[in-house]
Design an enzyme around this catalytic site. Structure first.
Site, PDB file in Angstrom:
ATOM      1  N   LYS A 128      12.738  25.301  61.249  1.00 30.71           N
ATOM      2  CA  LYS A 128      12.735  23.848  60.986  1.00 30.71           C
ATOM      3  C   LYS A 128      11.356  23.273  61.287  1.00 30.71           C
ATOM      4  O   LYS A 128      11.010  22.204  60.800  1.00 30.71           O
ATOM      5  CB  LYS A 128      13.755  23.134  61.868  1.00 30.71           C
ATOM      6  CG  LYS A 128      15.135  23.733  61.846  1.00 30.71           C
ATOM      7  CD  LYS A 128      16.087  22.985  60.963  1.00 30.71           C
ATOM      8  CE  LYS A 128      17.491  23.460  61.249  1.00 30.71           C
ATOM      9  NZ  LYS A 128      18.408  23.229  60.166  1.00 30.71           N
ATOM     10  N   CYS A 168      27.494  21.271  58.008  1.00 31.11           N
ATOM     11  CA  CYS A 168      27.890  21.832  59.311  1.00 31.11           C
ATOM     12  C   CYS A 168      28.150  20.728  60.328  1.00 31.11           C
ATOM     13  O   CYS A 168      27.782  20.856  61.507  1.00 31.11           O
ATOM     14  CB  CYS A 168      26.842  22.808  59.847  1.00 31.11           C
ATOM     15  SG  CYS A 168      26.567  24.200  58.789  1.00 31.11           S
ATOM     16  N   GLN A 204      16.479  19.147  64.604  1.00 32.77           N
ATOM     17  CA  GLN A 204      15.874  18.247  63.614  1.00 32.77           C
ATOM     18  C   GLN A 204      14.600  17.588  64.126  1.00 32.77           C
ATOM     19  O   GLN A 204      13.644  17.411  63.380  1.00 32.77           O
ATOM     20  CB  GLN A 204      16.885  17.171  63.197  1.00 32.77           C
ATOM     21  CG  GLN A 204      18.051  17.707  62.401  1.00 32.77           C
ATOM     22  CD  GLN A 204      17.610  18.390  61.113  1.00 32.77           C
ATOM     23  OE1 GLN A 204      16.618  18.008  60.495  1.00 32.77           O
ATOM     24  NE2 GLN A 204      18.330  19.421  60.715  1.00 32.77           N
ATOM     25  N   ASP A 262      19.882  19.257  71.613  1.00 36.76           N
ATOM     26  CA  ASP A 262      19.727  20.029  70.379  1.00 36.76           C
ATOM     27  C   ASP A 262      18.570  19.400  69.603  1.00 36.76           C
ATOM     28  O   ASP A 262      18.711  18.344  68.994  1.00 36.76           O
ATOM     29  CB  ASP A 262      21.036  19.973  69.586  1.00 36.76           C
ATOM     30  CG  ASP A 262      20.917  20.604  68.203  1.00 36.76           C
ATOM     31  OD1 ASP A 262      19.791  20.957  67.801  1.00 36.76           O
ATOM     32  OD2 ASP A 262      21.947  20.721  67.528  1.00 36.76           O
TER      33      ASP A 262
HETATM   34  N1  PMP Z   1      21.580  21.661  65.197  1.00 34.58           N
HETATM   35  C1  PMP Z   1      21.154  20.847  64.203  1.00 34.58           C
HETATM   36  C2  PMP Z   1      21.089  19.362  64.454  1.00 34.58           C
HETATM   37  C3  PMP Z   1      20.773  21.390  62.985  1.00 34.58           C
HETATM   38  O1  PMP Z   1      20.355  20.588  62.005  1.00 34.58           O
HETATM   39  C4  PMP Z   1      20.828  22.796  62.800  1.00 34.58           C
HETATM   40  C5  PMP Z   1      20.434  23.428  61.475  1.00 34.58           C
HETATM   41  N2  PMP Z   1      20.978  22.831  60.361  1.00 34.58           N
HETATM   42  C6  PMP Z   1      21.264  23.581  63.859  1.00 34.58           C
HETATM   43  C7  PMP Z   1      21.621  22.976  65.039  1.00 34.58           C
HETATM   44  C8  PMP Z   1      21.366  25.071  63.752  1.00 34.58           C
HETATM   45  O2  PMP Z   1      20.118  25.650  63.567  1.00 34.58           O
HETATM   46  P1  PMP Z   1      19.987  27.197  63.211  1.00 34.58           P
HETATM   47  O3  PMP Z   1      20.916  27.441  62.064  1.00 34.58           O
HETATM   48  O4  PMP Z   1      18.565  27.373  62.871  1.00 34.58           O
HETATM   49  O5  PMP Z   1      20.406  27.962  64.437  1.00 34.58           O
END
Ligand code: PMP
Length: 404
Positions: free
Chosen positions: A222, A362, A199, A196
């Site tokens: 991001k 989250c 970041q 993932d």
């Molecule tokens: N993984 C990480 C580590 C994140 O920081 C985020 C966004 N806060 C996401 C996944 C999800 O990204 P998105 O909402 O753009 O799909």
């Protein structure tokens, strides 16, 4: 250092228009750079047509721009080729794609390894897969300061593991994962690895060839690009082994009443009209970012993070979430002030023009690990400067006075 945050800021129209804003919520979304805005607008005003469907010149221009964006994304990731880049709606969509397509081949008792530091987008899709297929989820534990504890890798990632899905860097603590041992352990048992990268992409180009994983997911917004678009990079052979997830136009070889054959990757995974302008904007953002002086920019943001950490240390009742030292760590700083709810702190900070995020980010399993409900998070990008950090510290001192 020859990097000027003030000059960099000029590439971000929203920031150029809001001199009074101290935007420190970059982990939630970066501001959109001019390169992305200009490229997306140029597509809409000069070469807008649907992609991979038309034979007229305008449609060919649209195809060329869309495929160019794929090449630009491939270059940012040091991918072997643009056919390894699938455009999706973002990190969440990319991970769900793998959870469905790869998950299709898993059976009850197969194991998926995650860490306790994952964002919900790298947690929930696997829990849903557990519901569908009966797979077992195993969690890499954390050290007391919130880093993924690699000393326990051997007992978590066993020969039953089929996939390890871990974050490149935590969106709460900024801790960068030691990926090499995880990739090696997964390789040793024939498991795939998904990273993932939500970041990490904001802090410089990524080298998927060096990381050695199979899948890499990130969101355009991001990486200072548009919202609504993201990337799933997959090693050629790993993508080719996956069945499609969504069915529809554009992802087919041939459709008859009886059956459908599928296009090769990446089209196999891009059913329907993709986010064309957004992908083109993202490609332009990544192309621009790739040419930036990242060593200087990362030294700049690390210095700001240190300024923040030093300033926070004098506040009474402060607890950090995550490692204090800035080694192997992104400039993301999460903390709590005793007796002050993160949302209340954020409200006071807003009066100082400081935009930071308070809440669980989250990452509720990580919050549970730290024994807190939430935290205040300041996340720093290269356009930030000392004044942003000082406004945050001044606002926090005021919050302590007002709310304690
Ligand atoms: N993984 C990480 C580590 C994140 O920081 C985020 C966004 N806060 C996401 C996944 C999800 O990204 P998105 O909402 O753009 O799909």
């Amino acid at each position: 250092m020859n990097f000027s945050p003030a000059k960099w800021r000029r590439h971000f129209p929203l920031l150029a228009a809001h001199h009074e804003l101290h935007y420190l919520d970059n982990a939630a979304t970066g501001q959109t750079c001019a390169a992305a805005l200009n490229a997306a607008t140029a597509f809409d005003t000069q070469s807008r047509a649907n992609v991979l469907r038309g034979t007229y010149r305008l449609a060919e221009q649209a195809d060329a721009a869309y495929e160019n964006a794929r090449r630009q994304a491939a270059a940012y990731l040091n991918a072997a080729g643009s056919e390894e880049v699938v455009f999706t709606a973002g990190t969440t969509a990319s991970i769900n794609l793998v959870a469905h397509a790869f998950g299709e081949g898993l059976h009850a008792g197969d194991e998926v390894v995650l860490s306790l530091a994952e964002h919900h987008s790298n947690f929930v899709p696997w829990q849903m897969l557990r519901e569908r297929r009966g797979v077992v989820l195993r969690l890499l534990p954390l050290t007391a300061d919130g880093r993924i504890d690699l000393s326990r890798l051997g007992e978590t990632l066993t020969p039953r593991c089929k996939l390890a899905a871990v974050t490149h860097a935590s969106n709460v603590t900024g801790a960068v994962t030691g990926l090499a041992p995880i990739v090696a352990a997964a390789r040793a048992v024939g498991a795939r690895v998904l990273i993932d990268g939500a970041q990490a992409v904001q802090h410089g180009p990524v080298d998927v060839a060096a990381l050695g994983a199979d899948f890499y997911a990130f969101s355009g917004h991001k990486a200072f690009g548009p919202t609504g678009v993201g990337v799933l990079w997959g090693r050629g052979e790993a993508l080719a082994a996956l069945p499609p997830f969504l069915g529809g136009g554009g992802m087919i070889g041939r459709v008859t009443v009886e059956e459908t054959t599928y296009a090769p990757p990446p089209r196999r995974f891009e059913a329907g009209t993709p986010p064309i302008a957004q992908a083109i904007g993202l490609g332009a953002a990544l192309d621009w970012l790739r040419a930036q002086p990242w060593a200087d920019m990362n030294a700049h943001t690390a210095r700001l993070a240190q300024r923040l950490i030093d300033g926070l240390a004098v506040l009474r009742g402060l607890t950090f979430l995550g490692p204090r030292d800035l080694k192997e760590r992104l400039p993301i700083v999460s903390f709590n002030l005793e007796g002050i709810h993160p949302h209340d702190a954020c409200q006071v900070l807003d009066e100082y023009g400081v935009a930071v995020r308070g809440g669980h980010h989250c990452a509720q399993p990580l919050m549970d690990f730290f024994g807190v409900q939430g935290a205040v998070r300041a996340s720093i990008a290269p356009y930030n400067d000392d004044a942003d950090i000082d406004a945050l510290l001044a606002g926090l001192q005021d919050a302590v006075r007002k709310l304690k």
